[in-house]
Design an enzyme around this catalytic site. Structure first.
Site, short mmCIF file in Angstrom:
data_model
loop_
_atom_site.label_atom_id
_atom_site.label_comp_id
_atom_site.label_asym_id
_atom_site.label_seq_id
_atom_site.Cartn_x
_atom_site.Cartn_y
_atom_site.Cartn_z
CE1 TYR A 1 -3.69 2.51 0.56
CE2 TYR A 1 -2.49 3.19 2.53
CZ TYR A 1 -3.51 3.39 1.61
OH TYR A 1 -4.33 4.48 1.72
CE LYS B 1 -3.34 5.72 -1.57
NZ LYS B 1 -4.32 6.47 -2.39
#
Length: 244
Positions: free
Chosen positions: A152, A156
């Protein structure tokens, strides 16, 4: 209302995206509620905005599909005449130690978080009129580096990398490009699967000793997309209560 600013918000049917959509509507924007699949939730946001005297329409779109995204922008133009603000709040979360990573799940995560960010940013760069603003959503996990968040956080990290580059590529257009990186925020997605002890521990980490709320993040986005944020460009704002 020809002079009304128009905002496209993805991931706007729930959580932080919904709070952003309603905040921008309250600030006077006509809003396009971009959503992936929950027709009922999207309609609920539209109804909430219109009941408060605002203007909103829903547009179903997979952010990683360029045809869907183009159609979403077409919806904005057909309904309101133009696009001034784009907020890409759509995202996918997957937690796993890197050693146990499911690569198919990784591909799905990156399709939404990386490809989707680029597809939305590309369309925004092509469509926004002068004076516009683009806001991407990142995460404060990039600084916190919690175990299990490798995939994740990496996705990002790509969002943050593109932010200043896109701001520079839009030189001369009078369009700002920024990213907002929330810390732990009390959304349904964040709270799912966490026991009270874990939630309390996370809430105590910021000096302000609470979790963020979707409204906290929406207020930052409203600032960046409003007249007070015009001199902020190419930045990542870590909205996390001082957790890092």
């Amino acid at each position: 209302m020809a002079d009304q600013r128009v905002a496209v918000v993805t991931g706007a049917s729930r959580g932080i995206g919904r709070a952003i959509a309603t905040a921008l509507a309250a600030a006077g924007h006509a809003v396009v509620i971009g959503y992936a699949g929950n027709d009922v939730a999207a309609k609920d946001v539209v109804d909430e905005i219109t009941a408060a005297g605002g203007r909103a329409v829903a547009a179903r779109a997979d952010v990683a599909d360029e045809s869907d995204v183009a159609t979403m922008f077409d919806t904005a133009v057909e309904a309101y005449g133009d696009v001034d603000v784009v907020v890409n709040s759509a995202g996918r979360l997957m937690l796993s130690p890197i050693a146990e990573l499911d690569l198919d799940a990784l591909d799905e995560l990156h399709r939404t978080n990386i490809r989707g960010s680029f597809v939305v940013a590309r369309e925004a760069a092509r469509r926004l009129r002068s004076g516009g603003a683009i806001v991407m959503l990142s995460t404060s996990v990039l600084g916190l580096q919690f175990p299990g968040y490798g995939a994740y956080a990496a996705s990002k990290g790509a969002v943050e990398a593109m932010t200043l580059i896109l701001a520079r590529e839009l030189r001369g257009r009078d369009i700002t490009v920024n990213a907002v990186a929330p810390g732990p925020t009390a959304t349904e997605l964040f709270l799912a699967g966490k026991d009270e002890e874990t939630i309390e521990l996370l809430a105590k980490q910021p000096p302000l000793e609470r979790l963020g709320t979707p409204a906290d993040i929406a207020d930052v986005v409203a600032f960046l997309t409003g007249p007070g944020g015009r001199w902020v460009n190419g930045q990542v704002l870590r909205a996390n209560g001082g957790i890092i």
